[in-house]
Design an enzyme around this catalytic site. Structure first.
Site, short mmCIF file in Angstrom:
data_model
loop_
_atom_site.label_atom_id
_atom_site.label_comp_id
_atom_site.label_asym_id
_atom_site.label_seq_id
_atom_site.Cartn_x
_atom_site.Cartn_y
_atom_site.Cartn_z
N ARG A 1 -7.70 -4.04 -3.29
CA ARG A 1 -7.16 -3.29 -3.80
C ARG A 1 -8.11 -2.85 -5.39
NH1 ARG A 1 -2.21 -2.67 -1.68
NH2 ARG A 1 -1.58 -4.43 -0.90
N CYS B 1 0.84 -0.28 -0.02
CA CYS B 1 -0.20 -0.20 -0.15
C CYS B 1 0.91 1.55 0.09
CB CYS B 1 -0.66 -0.23 1.51
SG CYS B 1 -2.08 -1.07 1.24
#
Lengths: 73, 212
Positions: free
Chosen positions: B126, B49
């Site tokens: 995601r 991330c």
């Protein structure tokens, strides 16, 4: 870009929006163009300032409330 | 009874929300008139991330040139988001210029189908939702927890969608700006005949391209 700090006073960005309104601008679009801030930030900021009773919604735009006017001088 | 979660679908209105972010409370309506990329990440202070946030920040100027805003989201708190973006700036020298939703109660994540229990029961996967200026969902990408997203593809997708809107054309596989675009297929035999006389580059009547 929170426009009101935890102590209830406008932040730097909040002050920028209040000054734009003081200069006679009214719509979020015009304020975004004048200040260079993204439109979404101006819209959310004006809503927050309205919640703090520093600005008033008027038609399609906003104007300073008496409290906001007093604050910005 | 198993809970049924309806996911947004292409061509439909994006679900409305009002949520706390690192830039104050934001509504989907605040983006009306702009393109928006709403993207979720599993958790703050995690390696993949972090690389993605740096990469999103790096393409942000290019997105802004195209009238596109970025809005991140995860189920972390505002305090965590603030600490993480400050850490990214301190350790990696990259300022995160866009807001991040703190979706602690998973309200927005559920609306957009971002939690996939097969991947994680607690984190968002995601996801990328591309929402147009009329608040219509125009594209969706879903990546697993282990795979960082490709920013070139996200930019390419924005370019392709905006080109389609501007020129009423489609874009072929691996299309890039400057490449020829596809003329929509004809709907009658007459227009199929005429098409071949219109100066397009045609492999056959149903596959014609033109320069922009």
């Amino acid at each position: 870009m929170a426009c009101i700090s935890p102590d209830g006073k406008p932040t730097e960005s909040g002050t920028k929006l209040l000054r734009a309104l003081k200069s006679g601008l009214s719509s979020a679009e015009d304020i975004a163009q004048d200040t260079g801030l993204p439109l979404f930030r101006v819209r959310s900021g004006l809503r927050e300032l309205a919640g703090a009773e520093l600005v008033i919604e008027k038609g399609e735009g906003y104007e300073l409330s008496p409290k906001g006017n007093e604050l910005i001088g | 009874m198993e809970e049924v979660i309806r996911l947004p679908r292409l061509g439909e209105s994006a679900p409305d929300f009002e949520a706390p972010t690192t830039h104050g409370t934001i509504k989907l309506d605040d983006y009306k008139g702009s393109w928006l990329i709403l993207f979720s990440h599993p958790a703050d202070f995690t390696p993949v991330c972090t690389t993605e946030f740096v990469a999103f920040a790096q393409i942000y100027p290019e997105l802004q040139k195209r009238g596109v805003e970025l809005l991140g989201i995860s189920v972390d708190s505002i305090t965590s988001h603030i600490a993480w973006v400050r850490n990214i700036e301190e350790k990696l020298g990259v300022k995160i210029p866009f807001p991040i939703i703190a979706d602690l109660n998973k309200e927005v994540s559920q609306l957009y189908g971002m939690v996939h229990p097969g991947q994680s029961k607690t984190e968002t996967v995601r996801c990328v939702f591309i929402i147009d200026p009329n608040k219509i969902v125009r594209a969706m990408l879903y990546y697993p927890l282990t795979t960082g997203r490709n920013m070139d593809e996200i930019l390419r997708l924005i370019n392709a969608l905006q080109t389609t809107d501007e020129h009423k054309l489609a874009t072929p596989a691996n299309w890039r700006p400057g490449d020829m675009a596809i003329v929509p297929p004809p709907l009658t035999t007459e227009s199929a005949e005429e098409r071949l006389k219109q100066g397009y580059e045609c492999a056959d009547w149903y596959l014609c391209k033109k320069k922009l």
